[in-house]
Design an enzyme around this catalytic site. Structure first.
Site, PDB file in Angstrom:
ATOM      1  CG  HIS A  65      80.562 -65.928 -34.318  1.00 36.23           C
ATOM      2  ND1 HIS A  65      78.940 -65.254 -35.040  1.00 36.23           N
ATOM      3  CD2 HIS A  65      81.082 -67.193 -34.762  1.00 36.23           C
ATOM      4  CE1 HIS A  65      78.832 -66.128 -35.675  1.00 36.23           C
ATOM      5  NE2 HIS A  65      79.959 -67.314 -36.324  1.00 36.23           N
ATOM      6  CD  GLU A 112      84.326 -67.053 -36.922  1.00 35.59           C
ATOM      7  OE1 GLU A 112      84.040 -68.374 -37.476  1.00 35.59           O
ATOM      8  OE2 GLU A 112      84.279 -67.092 -35.559  1.00 35.59           O
ATOM      9  CG  HIS A 113      80.819 -64.242 -39.608  1.00 38.67           C
ATOM     10  ND1 HIS A 113      80.386 -64.843 -40.481  1.00 38.67           N
ATOM     11  CD2 HIS A 113      80.767 -65.065 -38.800  1.00 38.67           C
ATOM     12  CE1 HIS A 113      79.500 -65.745 -40.554  1.00 38.67           C
ATOM     13  NE2 HIS A 113      80.236 -66.106 -39.196  1.00 38.67           N
ATOM     14  CD  GLU A 142      77.760 -69.424 -38.396  1.00 38.22           C
ATOM     15  OE1 GLU A 142      78.682 -69.799 -37.478  1.00 38.22           O
ATOM     16  OE2 GLU A 142      77.979 -68.384 -39.145  1.00 38.22           O
TER      17      GLU A 142
END
Length: 461
Positions: free
Chosen positions: A76, A79-80, A156
């Protein structure tokens, strides 16, 4: 020739892999779909249509299921960092390039699959594929961007913790798959996020983003041979190392319960699920149809007693819940089948009773009309997903099956779903099975686990 690219050239590479698709060959695809495997293991799948736009996506077999407790969240995190600049292109140059092409990029990560996608004009396909390839081969990973994304991920996390539904499903995976990698959150824990740096991320990319885990898919007016040439140019240099093949770990299901009581919340959020087969199971469509029979409902929906779902009729006429939805979450080899609902604290026991009563009726007395309704709704659900963005369907099937079923084949399979095989499948996977139960909110009136477990069967004579 194209067929030579996908067959003999990759035999030696496949021989060293334990991977599930190592012996598969691209076959069983619709006439407008082409699928091949490059010599290094990258899958290329295309669907040629008359659309003036092209939808291109890079599917990667990566996610929290392939991570350890020490690096959980790294996929993840990547992904950022994906569109924050490359060694060969700054993020401002990337932004200008996308503006001139009129392209739109996106990225998402789940427990088993990571997706980098783009929508653009067909003539920009080569540039888009170049950008997607840079995500896994040329990330800049500047310290300034890493610090900024750490902060964004923390925000987030706060948003995720404030969403009761997401909290429920995270807890559901943690308790249902406890002790296995599938229990891990996609976003990872804070202690890991603070540890990720340039070297750690670059090492993970090099070791785990292997070519045999990649599938480049497209839909639109793109020629398959042209897509293969683009893929060879951008991904052909990657050399896979079977020694770094990720272990997806066990997929053990545990019937259990997690309760997070918070009386300050206005409603309780509850999920009840049982173990179900995965995406590749021959019984996938039957359980999907059964899930559609249970259906979904919320207070904004009309219908009352005229709702098709018996559970929706009960919810609408007795006001026992704010909303409910039946779900079927599938992974490659396992899944979760169940129901999520939101209701007042005093109606928890009644709502659980009604859900289990509906499930038991499915295994004992499913009607012909209910079976047909469930099959048709399942077909509508799958058809809408395919028509919305065919890349999603192509990519999922390329990753999980190394082939593709057309919507016509799916319709034929659903036409064989009837009340008898739905009853048999529900009896096999749901009747008298230990559920995983998660509740968040004012849960005082929720039945204890032994009573919920006892409601998973009827005394039959």
């Amino acid at each position: 020739m194209l067929k030579q690219v996908s067959a003999s050239a990759s035999k030696a590479f496949k021989a060293g892999l334990r991977h599930f698709w190592a012996e598969c060959t691209p076959a069983e695809v619709p006439s407008n779909t082409n699928l091949c495997i490059l010599p290094n293991g990258v899958r290329v799948a295309t669907e040629e249509t008359n659309s003036p736009l092209a939808s291109i996506a890079l599917y990667i077999e990566a996610g929290s299921r392939f991570e350890t407790a020490c690096n959980n969240g790294i996929t993840h995190f990547i992904e950022h960092m994906a569109y924050k600049g490359f060694n060969s292109m700054t993020k401002y140059q990337l932004k200008d390039s996308l503006f001139l092409m009129g392209a739109k990029l996106n990225a998402q990560t789940s427990r088993e699959i990571q997706i980098y996608s783009a929508k653009c004009l067909a003539e920009s396909a080569g540039n888009i594929i170049h950008i997607l390839s840079n995500v896994i081969t040329d990330l800049a990973l500047s310290e300034e961007e890493i610090e900024a994304e750490r902060y964004n991920i923390c925000l987030e996390m706060v948003d995720a913790d404030n969403d009761p539904k997401q909290v429920v499903f995270d807890y559901l995976h943690q308790t249902a798959f406890q002790g296995t990698p599938l229990s891990q959150r996609v976003i990872g824990p804070t202690r890991n996020i603070q540890r990720f740096d340039r070297d750690f991320t670059a090492t993970f990319l090099c070791e785990h983003y292997q070519p045999y885990k990649l599938a480049l898919v497209s839909s639109g007016c793109l020629d398959h041979c042209e897509m293969v040439n683009f893929a060879l140019a951008r991904f052909g240099h990657m050399v896979g190392n079977p020694a770094y093949e990720s272990d997806e770990g066990p997929c053990r299901f545990t019937g259990s319960q997690v309760i997070y009581r918070d009386d300050s919340m206005p409603f309780a959020h509850v999920a009840i699920a049982v173990e179900a087969p995965g995406y590749n199971s021959s019984e996938y469509l039957k359980l999907l149809a059964a899930s559609c029979i249970v259906g979904s409902w919320n207070k904004c929906q009309g219908g009352g007693i005229n709702n098709a779902s018996p559970l929706a009729q009960s919810a609408a006429t007795t006001n026992i819940c704010e909303s409910f939805e039946s779900f079927y979450i599938t992974y490659r080899d396992i899944g979760l089948w169940g129901c999520y609902f939101v209701c007042d604290r005093m109606n928890l026991e009644d709502m659980v009773y009604n859900i289990q009563n509906t499930w038991m009726n499915l295994s004992v007395s499913t009607l012909y009309s209910e079976a047909r309704r469930g099959a048709l709704q399942a077909y509508l659900k799958l058809a809408k997903a395919i028509s919305g963005d065919p890349c999603d369907d192509i990519g999922m099937q390329a990753i999980y099956r190394c082939s593709r079923k057309s919507i016509e084949e799916i319709a034929n399979d659903l036409s064989t779903v009837n009340q008898q095989n739905i009853k048999e499948t529900v009896d096999k996977y749901i009747y008298d099975k230990c559920p995983a139960v998660v509740a968040v909110g004012p849960t005082e009136n929720l039945p204890d686990y032994t009573r919920i477990r006892a409601g998973m069967y009827w005394l039959r004579f």
